[in-house]
Design a protein around this motif. Structure first.
Motif, PDB file in Angstrom:
ATOM      1  N   ASP A 373       0.813  -1.221   0.000  1.00  0.00           N
ATOM      2  CA  ASP A 373       0.000   0.000   0.000  1.00  0.00           C
ATOM      3  C   ASP A 373       0.846   1.271   0.000  1.00  0.00           C
ATOM      4  OD1 ASP A 373      -2.488  -1.442   0.319  1.00  0.00           O
ATOM      5  OD2 ASP A 373      -1.969  -1.710   2.440  1.00  0.00           O
ATOM      6  N   LEU A 374       2.094   1.170   0.399  1.00  0.00           N
ATOM      7  CA  LEU A 374       2.881   2.357   0.713  1.00  0.00           C
ATOM      8  C   LEU A 374       3.065   3.298  -0.469  1.00  0.00           C
ATOM      9  CD1 LEU A 374       5.633   0.849   3.067  1.00  0.00           C
ATOM     10  CD2 LEU A 374       3.309   1.598   3.605  1.00  0.00           C
ATOM     11  N   SER A 375       3.158   2.758  -1.669  1.00  0.00           N
ATOM     12  CA  SER A 375       3.392   3.610  -2.843  1.00  0.00           C
ATOM     13  C   SER A 375       2.239   4.571  -3.081  1.00  0.00           C
ATOM     14  CB  SER A 375       3.620   2.745  -4.086  1.00  0.00           C
ATOM     15  OG  SER A 375       2.458   1.967  -4.366  1.00  0.00           O
ATOM     16  N   GLN A 376       1.047   4.245  -2.587  1.00  0.00           N
ATOM     17  CA  GLN A 376      -0.126   5.083  -2.825  1.00  0.00           C
ATOM     18  C   GLN A 376      -0.391   6.089  -1.707  1.00  0.00           C
ATOM     19  OE1 GLN A 376      -3.602   2.707  -4.434  1.00  0.00           O
ATOM     20  NE2 GLN A 376      -2.292   1.005  -3.790  1.00  0.00           N
ATOM     21  N   LEU A 377       0.381   6.036  -0.635  1.00  0.00           N
ATOM     22  CA  LEU A 377       0.129   6.884   0.534  1.00  0.00           C
ATOM     23  C   LEU A 377       0.967   8.161   0.454  1.00  0.00           C
ATOM     24  CD1 LEU A 377       0.040   4.090   3.279  1.00  0.00           C
ATOM     25  CD2 LEU A 377      -1.896   5.167   2.096  1.00  0.00           C
ATOM     26  N   ASN A 378       0.639   9.011  -0.498  1.00  0.00           N
ATOM     27  CA  ASN A 378       1.471  10.185  -0.757  1.00  0.00           C
ATOM     28  C   ASN A 378       1.409  11.224   0.367  1.00  0.00           C
ATOM     29  OD1 ASN A 378       2.730   9.471  -3.214  1.00  0.00           O
ATOM     30  ND2 ASN A 378       0.850   9.930  -4.327  1.00  0.00           N
ATOM     31  N   PHE A 379       0.249  11.455   0.939  1.00  0.00           N
ATOM     32  CA  PHE A 379       0.194  12.449   2.011  1.00  0.00           C
ATOM     33  C   PHE A 379       0.888  11.930   3.267  1.00  0.00           C
ATOM     34  CE2 PHE A 379      -1.628  14.852   5.549  1.00  0.00           C
ATOM     35  CZ  PHE A 379      -1.369  16.143   5.102  1.00  0.00           C
ATOM     36  N   VAL A 380       0.735  10.670   3.556  1.00  0.00           N
ATOM     37  CA  VAL A 380       1.443  10.069   4.699  1.00  0.00           C
ATOM     38  C   VAL A 380       2.950  10.209   4.495  1.00  0.00           C
ATOM     39  CG1 VAL A 380       1.933   7.905   5.925  1.00  0.00           C
ATOM     40  CG2 VAL A 380      -0.419   8.480   5.281  1.00  0.00           C
ATOM     41  N   LYS A 381       3.426   9.919   3.289  1.00  0.00           N
ATOM     42  CA  LYS A 381       4.859  10.061   3.006  1.00  0.00           C
ATOM     43  C   LYS A 381       5.288  11.528   3.054  1.00  0.00           C
ATOM     44  CE  LYS A 381       4.605   7.456  -0.723  1.00  0.00           C
ATOM     45  NZ  LYS A 381       4.979   6.728  -1.968  1.00  0.00           N
ATOM     46  N   ALA A 382       4.410  12.433   2.643  1.00  0.00           N
ATOM     47  CA  ALA A 382       4.735  13.858   2.722  1.00  0.00           C
ATOM     48  C   ALA A 382       4.919  14.287   4.179  1.00  0.00           C
ATOM     49  CB  ALA A 382       3.639  14.679   2.057  1.00  0.00           C
ATOM     50  N   CYS A 383       4.122  13.741   5.081  1.00  0.00           N
ATOM     51  CA  CYS A 383       4.270  14.047   6.510  1.00  0.00           C
ATOM     52  C   CYS A 383       5.603  13.518   7.038  1.00  0.00           C
ATOM     53  CB  CYS A 383       3.110  13.440   7.303  1.00  0.00           C
ATOM     54  SG  CYS A 383       1.511  14.203   6.987  1.00  0.00           S
ATOM     55  N   ALA A 384       5.966  12.308   6.633  1.00  0.00           N
ATOM     56  CA  ALA A 384       7.248  11.741   7.063  1.00  0.00           C
ATOM     57  C   ALA A 384       8.407  12.535   6.474  1.00  0.00           C
ATOM     58  CB  ALA A 384       7.335  10.274   6.642  1.00  0.00           C
ATOM     59  N   ARG A 385       8.274  12.906   5.230  1.00  0.00           N
ATOM     60  CA  ARG A 385       9.325  13.687   4.557  1.00  0.00           C
ATOM     61  C   ARG A 385       9.514  15.049   5.238  1.00  0.00           C
ATOM     62  NH1 ARG A 385      11.752  14.136  -0.783  1.00  0.00           N
ATOM     63  NH2 ARG A 385      11.823  16.326  -1.426  1.00  0.00           N
ATOM     64  N   GLU A 386       8.407  15.676   5.636  1.00  0.00           N
ATOM     65  CA  GLU A 386       8.490  16.957   6.324  1.00  0.00           C
ATOM     66  C   GLU A 386       9.151  16.810   7.691  1.00  0.00           C
ATOM     67  OE1 GLU A 386       7.339  21.222   6.746  1.00  0.00           O
ATOM     68  OE2 GLU A 386       8.335  19.840   5.389  1.00  0.00           O
ATOM     69  N   ALA A 387       8.922  15.676   8.350  1.00  0.00           N
ATOM     70  CA  ALA A 387       9.603  15.422   9.629  1.00  0.00           C
ATOM     71  C   ALA A 387      11.109  15.287   9.417  1.00  0.00           C
ATOM     72  CB  ALA A 387       9.038  14.165  10.289  1.00  0.00           C
ATOM     73  N   PHE A 388      11.524  14.612   8.365  1.00  0.00           N
ATOM     74  CA  PHE A 388      12.953  14.508   8.053  1.00  0.00           C
ATOM     75  C   PHE A 388      13.553  15.891   7.788  1.00  0.00           C
ATOM     76  CE2 PHE A 388      12.346   9.946   6.494  1.00  0.00           C
ATOM     77  CZ  PHE A 388      13.041   9.395   7.563  1.00  0.00           C
ATOM     78  N   ARG A 389      12.799  16.742   7.102  1.00  0.00           N
ATOM     79  CA  ARG A 389      13.305  18.085   6.784  1.00  0.00           C
ATOM     80  C   ARG A 389      13.449  18.954   8.031  1.00  0.00           C
ATOM     81  NH1 ARG A 389      11.807  23.154   6.715  1.00  0.00           N
ATOM     82  NH2 ARG A 389       9.707  22.689   7.444  1.00  0.00           N
ATOM     83  N   ARG A 443       3.833  20.915   1.294  1.00  0.00           N
ATOM     84  CA  ARG A 443       4.900  21.481   0.457  1.00  0.00           C
ATOM     85  C   ARG A 443       5.598  20.393  -0.376  1.00  0.00           C
ATOM     86  NH1 ARG A 443       8.156  24.897   3.555  1.00  0.00           N
ATOM     87  NH2 ARG A 443       7.361  24.470   5.641  1.00  0.00           N
ATOM     88  N   HIS A 444       5.460  19.138   0.032  1.00  0.00           N
ATOM     89  CA  HIS A 444       6.134  18.035  -0.668  1.00  0.00           C
ATOM     90  C   HIS A 444       5.238  17.338  -1.701  1.00  0.00           C
ATOM     91  CE1 HIS A 444       9.457  18.433   2.130  1.00  0.00           C
ATOM     92  NE2 HIS A 444       8.600  18.392   3.127  1.00  0.00           N
ATOM     93  N   LEU A 445       3.961  17.706  -1.738  1.00  0.00           N
ATOM     94  CA  LEU A 445       3.059  17.110  -2.718  1.00  0.00           C
ATOM     95  C   LEU A 445       3.311  17.742  -4.085  1.00  0.00           C
ATOM     96  CD1 LEU A 445      -0.231  17.021  -0.608  1.00  0.00           C
ATOM     97  CD2 LEU A 445       1.316  15.116  -1.097  1.00  0.00           C
ATOM     98  N   LYS A 446       3.276  16.934  -5.122  1.00  0.00           N
ATOM     99  CA  LYS A 446       3.581  17.413  -6.467  1.00  0.00           C
ATOM    100  C   LYS A 446       2.302  17.783  -7.214  1.00  0.00           C
ATOM    101  CE  LYS A 446       7.726  14.520  -6.586  1.00  0.00           C
ATOM    102  NZ  LYS A 446       8.453  13.440  -7.274  1.00  0.00           N
ATOM    103  N   ASP A 447       2.380  18.840  -8.001  1.00  0.00           N
ATOM    104  CA  ASP A 447       1.213  19.321  -8.735  1.00  0.00           C
ATOM    105  C   ASP A 447       0.658  18.273  -9.693  1.00  0.00           C
ATOM    106  OD1 ASP A 447       1.421  21.750  -7.436  1.00  0.00           O
ATOM    107  OD2 ASP A 447       2.624  22.684  -9.034  1.00  0.00           O
ATOM    108  N   SER A 450       2.195  12.985  -8.902  1.00  0.00           N
ATOM    109  CA  SER A 450       3.131  11.852  -8.919  1.00  0.00           C
ATOM    110  C   SER A 450       3.572  11.491  -7.512  1.00  0.00           C
ATOM    111  CB  SER A 450       4.342  12.187  -9.790  1.00  0.00           C
ATOM    112  OG  SER A 450       4.987  13.353  -9.326  1.00  0.00           O
ATOM    113  N   GLY A 451       4.177  10.328  -7.388  1.00  0.00           N
ATOM    114  CA  GLY A 451       4.495   9.772  -6.083  1.00  0.00           C
ATOM    115  C   GLY A 451       5.517  10.570  -5.296  1.00  0.00           C
ATOM    116  N   VAL A 452       5.310  10.615  -3.995  1.00  0.00           N
ATOM    117  CA  VAL A 452       6.245  11.252  -3.073  1.00  0.00           C
ATOM    118  C   VAL A 452       7.263  10.220  -2.619  1.00  0.00           C
ATOM    119  CG1 VAL A 452       6.464  12.374  -0.812  1.00  0.00           C
ATOM    120  CG2 VAL A 452       4.512  12.904  -2.294  1.00  0.00           C
TER     121      VAL A 452
END
Length: 534
Positions: A373-389, A443-447, A450-452
């Motif tokens: 399922d993980l490839s489709q969870l773009n907002f969840v990944k955006a939250c994790a990516r923002e935490a890394f940033r 801020r990490h979601l693409k217009d 496409s996948g995050v």
């Protein structure tokens, strides 16, 4: 006879003089070239207050300003510079907060900056540089890097170990669910303890086929022995590159002026007393069976590897050291990102709403999240990516050592310099990020929809490092991070504890963790049968 001896002596003297003259002129040429290099390109700027002392450089200032990473970032802020030079002993330490300069280091001049510093901590942790990540550039690094990329972390091996990762994802859900059931369907959860031990359990299950070294608690949590073990792992992580004076002035080694050596020695001892006996026993079993044993985990793979002559590729000491490094590499980054992200999201409930809507749309409410399922969870990944940033686990990336004189951004970088890319400075750089101190996953979601991804190839922040000495486990790190985060968000609602009004988002003074472990009130949000696992 005497004439022959005299002639031979004369020839020998001539040879020695010729050698010395050639060496003198050769060294003069090098010095002249280096001098011209320096005249054309200056060293990165040094704070005016830091006039280096003879021999020790700025070590007195280093000792007087703890924690060192906050001192360095404060000075760079006051100088309004994205690159600086601090002299520690005879070493130039060069911190960088600029993505463009970082890309020049890890992309354009990757081969020049492909070595690591020598330090007391890394020498002890790697058993004399027998591993991959912390080892200076050379044949041992090449050997161990190939083992890791080809044998341990290949796509085939990643798939082979899926069940072990899922087992630990099931386990953390069960553990949190048990905390909820202690108090009529809701309970306070220590998310630092839960997330750190999840990460440790995943890598230990993959490497050693074992969750806990000590007794498991009735609710599925770690016992005191296991908690102590993981504390020692984090101590090693905190002291790997902690600016110890003896790492810059070797004659101080053994004196332990700052207590660094004893702390790291004790931490290593207290982790290896759990790991090494298991490795030794498995090694003996493999030899006893003559190699006729089906591999169950990565330790079996390490033991079974052969060289071109059919002999064991790795010694027992190399295996012990590499197992230790694998465990260290896996426990901190995903757990820190999940703890900080949930802390931020509790204070912004609308983010929880977006994340759970996505999870319910992709996964539904009658099963748990799976890796597929993980490839489709773009907002969840955006939250994790923002935490890394915004909330990196460490202030600096693992240091890179320049193996030759070079220039970066029109500055002279001498051979032997330690270049440290600032995770804090890159991720919070106001020239790169709008409102850099705000947690804004969108801020990490693409217009284009496409996948995050969690990796950041342009080094605007660092999640998993890149280049020759980059992280070879980004696929595993991504799977661990997103699965942990998704399982916690999908399975439970998270709130401020009843006695508080909001989560205090304050960094610890000595590191970048939350000042206090995150205690949050959790309630199950799925039907009861979904939480039932074997």
């Amino acid at each position: 006879m005497e004439a022959n001896v005299g002639f031979l002596s004369l020839c020998l003297l001539f040879t020695v003089i010729r050698f010395l003259v050639k060496r003198f002129w050769y060294q003069s040429d090098i010095k002249n070239d280096s001098k011209e290099f320096k005249q054309k390109y200056p060293l990165p700027p040094t704070p005016k207050c830091l006039k280096p002392w003879p021999i020790v450089g700025n070590i007195p200032e280093l000792l007087a300003n703890k924690p060192t990473f906050r001192w360095i970032h404060k000075m760079m802020g006051e100088m309004n510079t994205e690159i600086a030079c601090i002299r520690l002993g005879n070493t130039n330490v060069i911190p960088i907060t600029c993505p463009e300069l970082s890309r020049e280091i890890l992309k354009k001049q990757d081969a020049i900056f492909a070595s690591r510093p020598v330090s007391i901590s890394t020498f002890r942790i790697t058993k004399g540089y027998k591993t991959a990540v912390m080892v200076p550039f050379g044949e041992q690094w090449k050997k161990m890097r190939k083992v890791i990329t080809s044998e341990l972390l290949s796509p085939m091996r990643h798939k082979w170990l899926t069940d072990k990762r899922v087992e630990e994802a099931d386990h953390i859900v069960k553990y949190v669910y048990n905390q909820c059931n202690k108090n009529e369907g809701g309970g306070i959860v220590n998310l630092r303890l839960a997330t750190q031990h999840y990460c440790a359990n995943v890598i230990k299950k993959m490497v050693l086929n074992k969750r806990y070294f000590g007794e498991e608690m009735e609710d599925g949590g770690p016992g005191l022995e296991e908690q102590k073990y993981l504390e020692n792992v984090f101590t090693m992580l905190n002291y790997i590159y902690s600016f110890s004076p003896s790492d810059y002035i070797p004659c101080l080694r053994g004196l332990d002026l700052d207590g660094h050596e004893k702390i790291i020695k004790d931490a290593i001892k207290n982790t290896r007393k759990h790991q090494d006996p298991l490795i030794e026993e498995r090694f003996r079993q493999y030899q006893k069976l003559g190699g006729n044993k089906e591999s169950q985990d990565l330790l079996d793979i390490l033991i079974s590897l052969k060289d071109k002559n059919g002999e064991p590729l790795l010694s027992l000491e190399e295996i012990k050291a590499q197992v230790n490094e694998l465990i260290m590499a896996a426990v901190d980054n995903p757990s820190n990102a999940a703890e900080w992200a949930i802390a931020e999201m509790i204070n912004q409930p609308e983010l929880f709403e977006k994340a759970t809507q996505e999870l319910d749309a992709v996964v539904g409410r009658n099963r748990q999240v799976q890796e597929s399922d993980l490839s489709q969870l773009n907002f969840v990944k955006a939250c994790a990516r923002e935490a890394f940033r915004l909330h990196p686990v460490a202030p600096f990336n693992v240091p890179h050592v320049s193996m030759a004189d070079t220039t970066v951004g029109d500055y002279f970088i001498p051979k032997g310099s330690h270049v440290i890319l600032s995770r804090v400075g890159l991720g919070r750089n106001p020239k790169v990020w709008d409102e850099p101190f705000q947690f804004k996953p969108e801020r990490h979601l693409k217009d284009d929809g496409s996948g995050v991804v969690l990796t950041e190839s342009e080094l605007r922040f660092i999640s998993f490092s890149t280049g020759m000495r980059g992280c070879v486990a980004s696929t595993l790190g991504t799977a661990m991070t997103v699965m942990l985060f998704a399982r916690l968000l999908h399975g439970f609602t998270w709130h401020v504890p009843p006695t508080e009004s909001r989560i205090e988002l304050t960094e610890s003074n000595n590191d970048l963790l939350l000042a206090k472990p995150l205690l949050a009130y959790a309630k199950p949000r799925l039907p009861a049968h979904v939480y039932q696992t074997k």
